[in-house]
Design a protein around this motif. Structure first.
Motif, PDB file in Angstrom:
ATOM      1  N   SER A  77       0.846  -1.193   0.000  1.00 12.70           N
ATOM      2  CA  SER A  77       0.000   0.000   0.000  1.00 12.70           C
ATOM      3  C   SER A  77       0.877   1.238   0.000  1.00 12.70           C
ATOM      4  O   SER A  77       2.011   1.203   0.490  1.00 12.70           O
ATOM      5  CB  SER A  77      -0.939   0.002   1.217  1.00 12.70           C
ATOM      6  OG  SER A  77      -0.203   0.041   2.415  1.00 12.70           O
ATOM      7  N   PHE A  94      -3.751   3.901  -2.186  1.00 11.36           N
ATOM      8  CA  PHE A  94      -3.937   2.550  -2.711  1.00 11.36           C
ATOM      9  C   PHE A  94      -3.509   1.518  -1.667  1.00 11.36           C
ATOM     10  O   PHE A  94      -2.600   1.764  -0.884  1.00 11.36           O
ATOM     11  CB  PHE A  94      -3.103   2.351  -3.983  1.00 11.36           C
ATOM     12  CG  PHE A  94      -3.448   3.297  -5.093  1.00 11.36           C
ATOM     13  CD1 PHE A  94      -4.653   3.200  -5.771  1.00 11.36           C
ATOM     14  CD2 PHE A  94      -2.577   4.315  -5.453  1.00 11.36           C
ATOM     15  CE1 PHE A  94      -4.982   4.083  -6.795  1.00 11.36           C
ATOM     16  CE2 PHE A  94      -2.887   5.194  -6.479  1.00 11.36           C
ATOM     17  CZ  PHE A  94      -4.094   5.081  -7.142  1.00 11.36           C
ATOM     18  N   ASN A  95      -4.171   0.366  -1.691  1.00 11.74           N
ATOM     19  CA  ASN A  95      -3.790  -0.680  -0.737  1.00 11.74           C
ATOM     20  C   ASN A  95      -3.603  -2.043  -1.382  1.00 11.74           C
ATOM     21  O   ASN A  95      -3.686  -3.077  -0.721  1.00 11.74           O
ATOM     22  CB  ASN A  95      -4.817  -0.780   0.398  1.00 11.74           C
ATOM     23  CG  ASN A  95      -6.137  -1.377  -0.066  1.00 11.74           C
ATOM     24  OD1 ASN A  95      -6.418  -1.430  -1.266  1.00 11.74           O
ATOM     25  ND2 ASN A  95      -6.950  -1.835   0.878  1.00 11.74           N
ATOM     26  N   GLY A  96      -3.328  -2.064  -2.695  1.00 12.27           N
ATOM     27  CA  GLY A  96      -3.046  -3.348  -3.320  1.00 12.27           C
ATOM     28  C   GLY A  96      -2.975  -3.261  -4.833  1.00 12.27           C
ATOM     29  O   GLY A  96      -3.489  -2.326  -5.451  1.00 12.27           O
ATOM     30  N   ALA A  98      -3.888  -4.913  -8.488  1.00 14.20           N
ATOM     31  CA  ALA A  98      -4.836  -5.786  -9.187  1.00 14.20           C
ATOM     32  C   ALA A  98      -4.330  -6.031 -10.610  1.00 14.20           C
ATOM     33  O   ALA A  98      -3.363  -5.396 -11.055  1.00 14.20           O
ATOM     34  CB  ALA A  98      -6.221  -5.148  -9.202  1.00 14.20           C
ATOM     35  N   LEU A 102      -4.848  -0.493  -9.802  1.00 14.64           N
ATOM     36  CA  LEU A 102      -4.559  -0.428  -8.372  1.00 14.64           C
ATOM     37  C   LEU A 102      -5.854  -0.380  -7.576  1.00 14.64           C
ATOM     38  O   LEU A 102      -6.836   0.246  -7.981  1.00 14.64           O
ATOM     39  CB  LEU A 102      -3.718   0.820  -8.061  1.00 14.64           C
ATOM     40  CG  LEU A 102      -2.302   0.827  -8.648  1.00 14.64           C
ATOM     41  CD1 LEU A 102      -1.622   2.168  -8.408  1.00 14.64           C
ATOM     42  CD2 LEU A 102      -1.471  -0.296  -8.043  1.00 14.64           C
ATOM     43  N   ARG A 103      -5.843  -1.026  -6.418  1.00  9.72           N
ATOM     44  CA  ARG A 103      -7.025  -1.110  -5.570  1.00  9.72           C
ATOM     45  C   ARG A 103      -7.060   0.060  -4.600  1.00  9.72           C
ATOM     46  O   ARG A 103      -6.100   0.317  -3.883  1.00  9.72           O
ATOM     47  CB  ARG A 103      -7.037  -2.440  -4.811  1.00  9.72           C
ATOM     48  CG  ARG A 103      -8.273  -2.648  -3.933  1.00  9.72           C
ATOM     49  CD  ARG A 103      -8.308  -4.034  -3.327  1.00  9.72           C
ATOM     50  NE  ARG A 103      -8.562  -5.068  -4.328  1.00  9.72           N
ATOM     51  CZ  ARG A 103      -7.636  -5.902  -4.798  1.00  9.72           C
ATOM     52  NH1 ARG A 103      -6.384  -5.829  -4.349  1.00  9.72           N
ATOM     53  NH2 ARG A 103      -7.948  -6.805  -5.701  1.00  9.72           N
ATOM     54  N   ARG A 104      -8.189   0.774  -4.566  1.00 13.82           N
ATOM     55  CA  ARG A 104      -8.366   1.879  -3.640  1.00 13.82           C
ATOM     56  C   ARG A 104      -8.799   1.347  -2.276  1.00 13.82           C
ATOM     57  O   ARG A 104      -9.106   0.154  -2.118  1.00 13.82           O
ATOM     58  CB  ARG A 104      -9.437   2.854  -4.167  1.00 13.82           C
ATOM     59  CG  ARG A 104      -9.149   3.413  -5.552  1.00 13.82           C
ATOM     60  CD  ARG A 104      -7.949   4.349  -5.564  1.00 13.82           C
ATOM     61  NE  ARG A 104      -8.200   5.557  -4.808  1.00 13.82           N
ATOM     62  CZ  ARG A 104      -8.691   6.670  -5.327  1.00 13.82           C
ATOM     63  NH1 ARG A 104      -9.007   6.728  -6.605  1.00 13.82           N
ATOM     64  NH2 ARG A 104      -8.859   7.741  -4.573  1.00 13.82           N
ATOM     65  N   GLY A 107     -12.010  -0.581  -2.008  1.00 11.28           N
ATOM     66  CA  GLY A 107     -12.093  -1.839  -2.727  1.00 11.28           C
ATOM     67  C   GLY A 107     -12.208  -1.693  -4.236  1.00 11.28           C
ATOM     68  O   GLY A 107     -12.035  -2.671  -4.977  1.00 11.28           O
ATOM     69  N   GLN A 108     -12.521  -0.505  -4.719  1.00 10.36           N
ATOM     70  CA  GLN A 108     -12.658  -0.300  -6.151  1.00 10.36           C
ATOM     71  C   GLN A 108     -11.293  -0.325  -6.842  1.00 10.36           C
ATOM     72  O   GLN A 108     -10.276   0.045  -6.243  1.00 10.36           O
ATOM     73  CB  GLN A 108     -13.359   1.022  -6.431  1.00 10.36           C
ATOM     74  CG  GLN A 108     -14.804   1.070  -5.965  1.00 10.36           C
ATOM     75  CD  GLN A 108     -15.477   2.391  -6.278  1.00 10.36           C
ATOM     76  OE1 GLN A 108     -14.833   3.358  -6.670  1.00 10.36           O
ATOM     77  NE2 GLN A 108     -16.793   2.450  -6.106  1.00 10.36           N
ATOM     78  N   ILE A 109     -11.283  -0.767  -8.086  1.00 14.60           N
ATOM     79  CA  ILE A 109     -10.050  -0.827  -8.865  1.00 14.60           C
ATOM     80  C   ILE A 109      -9.969   0.390  -9.779  1.00 14.60           C
ATOM     81  O   ILE A 109     -10.904   0.662 -10.545  1.00 14.60           O
ATOM     82  CB  ILE A 109      -9.984  -2.121  -9.713  1.00 14.60           C
ATOM     83  CG1 ILE A 109     -10.184  -3.363  -8.833  1.00 14.60           C
ATOM     84  CG2 ILE A 109      -8.649  -2.190 -10.466  1.00 14.60           C
ATOM     85  CD1 ILE A 109      -9.155  -3.516  -7.745  1.00 14.60           C
ATOM     86  N   THR A 110      -8.865   1.111  -9.701  1.00 16.04           N
ATOM     87  CA  THR A 110      -8.606   2.215 -10.621  1.00 16.04           C
ATOM     88  C   THR A 110      -7.710   1.705 -11.735  1.00 16.04           C
ATOM     89  O   THR A 110      -6.575   1.277 -11.480  1.00 16.04           O
ATOM     90  CB  THR A 110      -7.924   3.398  -9.911  1.00 16.04           C
ATOM     91  OG1 THR A 110      -8.735   3.853  -8.830  1.00 16.04           O
ATOM     92  CG2 THR A 110      -7.694   4.548 -10.880  1.00 16.04           C
TER      93      THR A 110
END
Length: 325
Positions: A77, A94-96, A98, A102-104, A107-110
């Protein structure tokens, strides 16, 4: 009695007085880049022995945007922010990683294309103070202290300390809410809680300038909360406020679960809403410090002045022999 007169009698510091009597008088413009640029601020904080978030990388021009992909493969993150941004504008957390981006935190993916487009906008200066291009800072995402588990919704709370001549004079806890979208910004719907400078215990809460007793999302009391590591917070604020060369500055601190009190950023033009959070005017706290012929180099002596000033005690005993006016 007119509202303006009542506020003045209560010692409330207005915007004009803040700008003329304290910012213009005590903050030489040559020092503004030291706090307006987060990369420079970070270096100064390290020199002063202050804990800062770990820096993962800096993007200075468009050809370096792919740095974000390399960092994302190594770090679970991180935070991406404009180096000269203000008010939280442009910041992405961001925390992951995908497959498609990148996962916000929600939980949504940007998608990668959107991430890179946003970074390009940061580089163009869209979210920054003044004109011209900017740099993008990629750094560690701070994890808030567990004591805030029922006081911070979807984000990281922080403590704003107003430091005058190296002496803390007022502080508040800023709490993120659902309305503020997880940001600790009062103007976006966050909750501000005044803090007793001596004890580090919150005294009252406000949201949109209205008094609140409970956090709107958790219904947890926002008053009588003991801010963790309070002595360390005061020392950090005083040490950095004295070191930076600006006489009137806002020091924003996150109490991190793993690192303890950690500098978030500095502000050479701190707002005056902190008075509403404390239900107390700044002017009666600023003037005794203004009248001191000099302030001690020792941070612990400055903290003693801070506490005496907050209690309303005369500061004569802190004037060194030979310094009397």
């Amino acid at each position: 009695m007119k509202p303006f007169t009542r506020l003045a009698k209560a010692g409330v510091l207005g915007m004009n007085s803040r700008n003329l009597d304290f910012i213009a008088a005590y903050n030489p413009r040559r020092y503004y880049p030291l706090v307006d640029d987060k990369i420079i601020t970070k270096k100064l904080a390290i020199e002063a022995g202050v804990t800062v978030p770990e820096q993962f990388g800096v993007i200075r021009y468009g050809g370096e945007i792919n740095i974000i992909e390399r960092i994302a493969k190594k770090r679970a993150s991180f935070v991406v922010k404009p180096s000269r941004g203000s008010g939280g504008g442009g910041i992405m957390v961001f925390n992951g990683l995908a497959k498609t981006g990148l996962r916000r935190m929600n939980g949504q993916i940007t998608p990668w294309a959107d991430v890179k487009y946003h970074i390009s906008n940061m580089l163009s200066g869209m979210f920054s103070m003044g004109d011209g291009s900017d740099s993008v800072l990629i750094e560690e995402r701070l994890v808030p202290h567990s004591a805030f588990s029922k006081l911070a919704f979807g984000g990281v709370p922080d403590v704003r300390v107003i430091v005058f001549r190296g002496i803390p004079v007022m502080a508040m806890l800023r709490l993120p809410t659902a309305e503020s979208d997880g940001k600790a910004n009062l103007h976006q719907g966050g909750v501000g809680a005044g803090i007793d400078l001596v004890t580090g215990i919150t005294t009252r809460g406000v949201q949109h300038n209205d008094s609140v007793d409970l956090h709107p999302d958790f219904e947890t009391p926002v008053r009588d909360f003991q801010v963790p590591a309070w002595p360390e917070i005061l020392e950090l604020a005083s040490r950095l406020g004295h070191h930076i060369g600006l006489g009137y500055v806002g020091v924003d601190i996150v109490i991190c679960e793993h690192k303890g009190p950690t500098l978030l950023e500095l502000n050479a033009r701190p707002g005056i809403a902190i008075q509403t959070a404390n239900l107390r005017g700044l002017r009666p706290l600023l003037m005794p410090v203004h009248k001191l012929p000099s302030v001690p180099e020792d941070v612990h002596e400055r903290i003693e002045i801070c506490k005496a000033n907050w209690r309303g005690e005369p500061l004569d005993r802190f004037i060194a022999p030979g310094d009397e006016v």
